[in-house]
Design an enzyme around this catalytic site. Structure first.
Site, PDB file in Angstrom:
ATOM      1  N   HIS A  64       0.836  -1.216   0.000  1.00  0.00           N
ATOM      2  CA  HIS A  64       0.000   0.000   0.000  1.00  0.00           C
ATOM      3  C   HIS A  64       0.861   1.252   0.000  1.00  0.00           C
ATOM      4  O   HIS A  64       0.422   2.311  -0.404  1.00  0.00           O
ATOM      5  CB  HIS A  64      -0.964   0.001   1.190  1.00  0.00           C
ATOM      6  CG  HIS A  64      -0.304   0.176   2.512  1.00  0.00           C
ATOM      7  ND1 HIS A  64       0.459  -0.812   3.093  1.00  0.00           N
ATOM      8  CD2 HIS A  64      -0.262   1.220   3.377  1.00  0.00           C
ATOM      9  CE1 HIS A  64       0.928  -0.376   4.246  1.00  0.00           C
ATOM     10  NE2 HIS A  64       0.510   0.858   4.443  1.00  0.00           N
ATOM     11  N   ARG A  65       2.075   1.118   0.499  1.00  0.00           N
ATOM     12  CA  ARG A  65       3.073   2.192   0.427  1.00  0.00           C
ATOM     13  C   ARG A  65       4.385   1.558   0.007  1.00  0.00           C
ATOM     14  O   ARG A  65       4.707   0.448   0.449  1.00  0.00           O
ATOM     15  CB  ARG A  65       3.269   2.855   1.797  1.00  0.00           C
ATOM     16  CG  ARG A  65       2.081   3.637   2.299  1.00  0.00           C
ATOM     17  CD  ARG A  65       2.065   5.005   1.634  1.00  0.00           C
ATOM     18  NE  ARG A  65       0.806   5.690   1.846  1.00  0.00           N
ATOM     19  CZ  ARG A  65       0.548   6.499   2.871  1.00  0.00           C
ATOM     20  NH1 ARG A  65       1.455   6.693   3.789  1.00  0.00           N
ATOM     21  NH2 ARG A  65      -0.596   7.104   2.968  1.00  0.00           N
ATOM     22  N   LYS A  69       9.540  -2.228   4.004  1.00  0.00           N
ATOM     23  CA  LYS A  69      10.648  -2.015   4.941  1.00  0.00           C
ATOM     24  C   LYS A  69      10.591  -3.037   6.055  1.00  0.00           C
ATOM     25  O   LYS A  69       9.515  -3.334   6.575  1.00  0.00           O
ATOM     26  CB  LYS A  69      10.478  -0.601   5.528  1.00  0.00           C
ATOM     27  CG  LYS A  69      11.551  -0.159   6.462  1.00  0.00           C
ATOM     28  CD  LYS A  69      12.541   0.756   5.739  1.00  0.00           C
ATOM     29  CE  LYS A  69      13.764   1.048   6.557  1.00  0.00           C
ATOM     30  NZ  LYS A  69      14.661  -0.090   6.697  1.00  0.00           N
ATOM     31  N   LYS A  93       3.090  -1.712  12.142  1.00  0.00           N
ATOM     32  CA  LYS A  93       3.966  -0.807  12.898  1.00  0.00           C
ATOM     33  C   LYS A  93       4.177   0.508  12.147  1.00  0.00           C
ATOM     34  O   LYS A  93       4.064   1.592  12.704  1.00  0.00           O
ATOM     35  CB  LYS A  93       5.312  -1.534  13.038  1.00  0.00           C
ATOM     36  CG  LYS A  93       6.156  -1.159  14.183  1.00  0.00           C
ATOM     37  CD  LYS A  93       7.400  -2.039  14.216  1.00  0.00           C
ATOM     38  CE  LYS A  93       7.130  -3.467  14.643  1.00  0.00           C
ATOM     39  NZ  LYS A  93       8.357  -4.238  14.861  1.00  0.00           N
ATOM     40  N   LYS A 105      10.110  -8.362   5.811  1.00  0.00           N
ATOM     41  CA  LYS A 105      11.048  -8.965   6.762  1.00  0.00           C
ATOM     42  C   LYS A 105      11.905  -9.994   6.043  1.00  0.00           C
ATOM     43  O   LYS A 105      11.457 -10.613   5.081  1.00  0.00           O
ATOM     44  CB  LYS A 105      10.286  -9.667   7.894  1.00  0.00           C
ATOM     45  CG  LYS A 105      11.086  -9.800   9.159  1.00  0.00           C
ATOM     46  CD  LYS A 105      11.146  -8.470   9.887  1.00  0.00           C
ATOM     47  CE  LYS A 105      11.920  -8.531  11.159  1.00  0.00           C
ATOM     48  NZ  LYS A 105      11.737  -7.296  11.935  1.00  0.00           N
ATOM     49  N   SER A 362      14.882   4.686  11.064  1.00  0.00           N
ATOM     50  CA  SER A 362      15.269   4.176   9.736  1.00  0.00           C
ATOM     51  C   SER A 362      14.672   5.050   8.641  1.00  0.00           C
ATOM     52  O   SER A 362      15.302   5.298   7.610  1.00  0.00           O
ATOM     53  CB  SER A 362      14.769   2.748   9.543  1.00  0.00           C
ATOM     54  OG  SER A 362      15.674   1.833  10.108  1.00  0.00           O
TER      55      SER A 362
END
Ligand code: NAD
Length: 470
Positions: A64-65, A69, A93, A105, A362
């Site tokens: 969605h974005r 990450k 998160k 991940k 980050s």
């Protein structure tokens, strides 16, 4: 396929919150599902010349974005299930702390405590090459970071491998965060997750009503804390809880055993002792307990699991004596374990909020790498000159001069680390209040449900706005 316990816990936490939302069933399925997985096996030469076949994964949970990450871990327990569950937590998160990324991940099935530096480097570089081959890494695609068993060193190898294989990339260092400072890392990233954990606990413990509900007085000072895992997250969280929060560190649990001292022990000294001797055993002034896991059940106010998932389960939750369980690790409290804690009036501060300080900083590192300039460079001297002129104006108006040490303190221009730490603190405070507001206004059972609900609604809204469905 039989799913692991941790995967099931994340899935059940999601479903419990989803039942409280007005999001449609189809959209909920999209928010929950993992969108892409790369499972790989590759050969790496050991120090003795033998070949080992290494198994590894990268899961990209939500697009969605972009980029996606999430950290990379080395652990014997890594599995496809675990990687997907951790990637899902990353999506939730990021949505909670307002970082514009999807979740991802990576995991490599190796015990980090048994790897030579040379073997580690060969594995990390080969893993990076595999990700490049399948387009699973890049500043706009998927950006790894440190996690269990990895740190700055591994992130440096990833950046270097990527830079050399992607010569035309304009911002190659933005392909990974948590890098060493000399490789365009950002000051404050190493301690960010632990410091964020401290800000989260501090903010929660300032709420007089919530503290009354768990049977504690407000504030961290003097509260007894037991920490599990003295790695990156656990060490920094314990350090700030003790040094800034004035908490009493009553227990420290590691792989080999645990230390317990109800009146407290000095985190720095314990850490130094373990680095020097390789074990907690023999640290003066605290009882050494070989069965470290049992120390989770000792008397304390705050229990801080900062190692691995599924540490508090239906098996031991009935014996936990803490009043607050602060999830510094990902997934340390299983679904059934949490139900027992909750029945006993023990409050859990959920991972998807509490350890989000790492991804927050980050994000700043990624922005800095893309801008090609450090945050302080454009402001620091200007701010210093403005403050000097203010101090001089006050001196001339009052006829009194400020002493040199006070002047130095007053006029110093903001550093990049000051900016990072302040933005991290603000993010953790603001996000806590947004979750708490949902918790109270929607009369939800707990903070975790509120946090999941907030992120589900934000991700669903983002999908709606971007209209990505054919
Ligand atoms: P780390 O490898 O730096 O530290 C983990 C520590 O846990 C090590 O010292 C290890 O010896 C110890 N440990 C292992 N098994 C244990 C056991 N059974 N009992 C007690 N201690 C044990 O890892 P980390 O980066 O600190 O990550 C810890 C947790 O925090 C993980 O769940 C990770 O996913 C999560 N996390 C990390 C970050 C980050 O920025 N590093 C960010 C968010 C969440």
């Amino acid at each position: 396929m039989a799913r692991g316990k941790f995967f099931q816990s994340v899935s059940r936490y999601f479903d419990r919150a989803a039942a409280q939302s007005a999001v449609t069933a189809g959209m909920l399925r999209q928010v929950k599902t993992c969108n892409a997985v790369y499972r790989m096996r590759f050969p790496v030469r050991e120090d003795n010349g033998h070949i080992t076949v290494v198994e590894a994964f990268r899961a990209e949970h939500s697009f969605h974005r972009l980029p996606t990450k999430g950290g990379i871990r080395f652990s014997r327990r890594v599995s496809l299930d675990e990687t997907i569950a951790l990637a899902a937590l990353m999506s939730y998160k990021c949505a909670i702390v307002g970082v514009p990324f999807g979740g991802a991940k990576g995991g490599i099935v190796l015990d980090p405590s048994k790897l030579s530096s040379g073997f580690r480097e060969r594995v990390t570089r080969r893993y990076t090459a595999e990700l490049i081959r399948k387009n699973f890494i890049g500043p706009d695609i998927d950006v790894p970071a440190p996690d269990y068993g990895t740190g700055e060193r591994e992130m440096g190898w990833i950046a270097d491998t990527y830079k050399n294989l992607r010569m035309n990339e304009p911002h190659p260092y933005a392909c990974v965060t948590g890098k060493p400072l000399g490789m365009q890392g950002i000051p404050g990233r190493k301690q960010a997750t632990g410091l964020g954990v401290y800000y989260g606990i501090r903010t929660f413990m300032e709420q007089a009503d919530d503290m009354k509900a768990v049977g504690l007085t407000p504030g961290i000072a003097g509260k007894r804390v037991i920490v599990q895992g003295l790695g990156n997250v656990g060490y920094h969280a314990a350090h700030y809880l003790q040094c800034d929060g004035k908490a009493v560190i009553a227990g420290i649990i590691e792989r080999e055993g645990a230390l317990y001292a109800p009146d407290g022990m000095d985190v720095e000294s314990v850490n130094r002792h373990r680095l020097d001797t390789g074990s907690l055993e023999g640290f003066p002034g605290a009882e050494y307990i070989k069965e470290g896991h049992s120390v989770l059940e000792k008397d304390c106010d705050v229990l801080l699991p900062a190692a691995l998932e599924e540490q508090i389960t239906a098996e031991n939750a009935g014996r936990i004596q803490a009043r607050i369980v602060a999830e510094a690790a990902n997934g340390p409290v299983g679904f059934d374990g949490e139900a027992i804690l909750s029945q006993r009036g023990i409050c859990t501060l959920p991972d998807l909020y509490l350890n989000a300080g790492g991804v927050t900083v980050s994000y700043f590192e990624w922005l800095k790498n893309r801008a090609g300039v450090s945050f302080d460079r454009m402001f620091s001297r200007h701010e210093e000159l403005t403050k000097i002129s203010l101090v001089e104006t006050i001196e001339s108006m009052t006829g009194r001069s400020v002493s040199p040490p006070v002047r130095r303190q007053l006029v110093h221009g903001v550093s990049e680390e000051d900016m990072v730490v302040a933005a991290l603190e603000q993010t953790m405070i603001q996000s806590f209040h947004q979750i708490r507001e949902r918790w109270k206004s929607r009369k939800l059972h707990d903070l975790r449900t509120a946090a999941f609900l907030l992120s589900i609604e934000r991700i669903a809204e983002s999908y709606e706005q971007h209209g990505i469905f054919p």
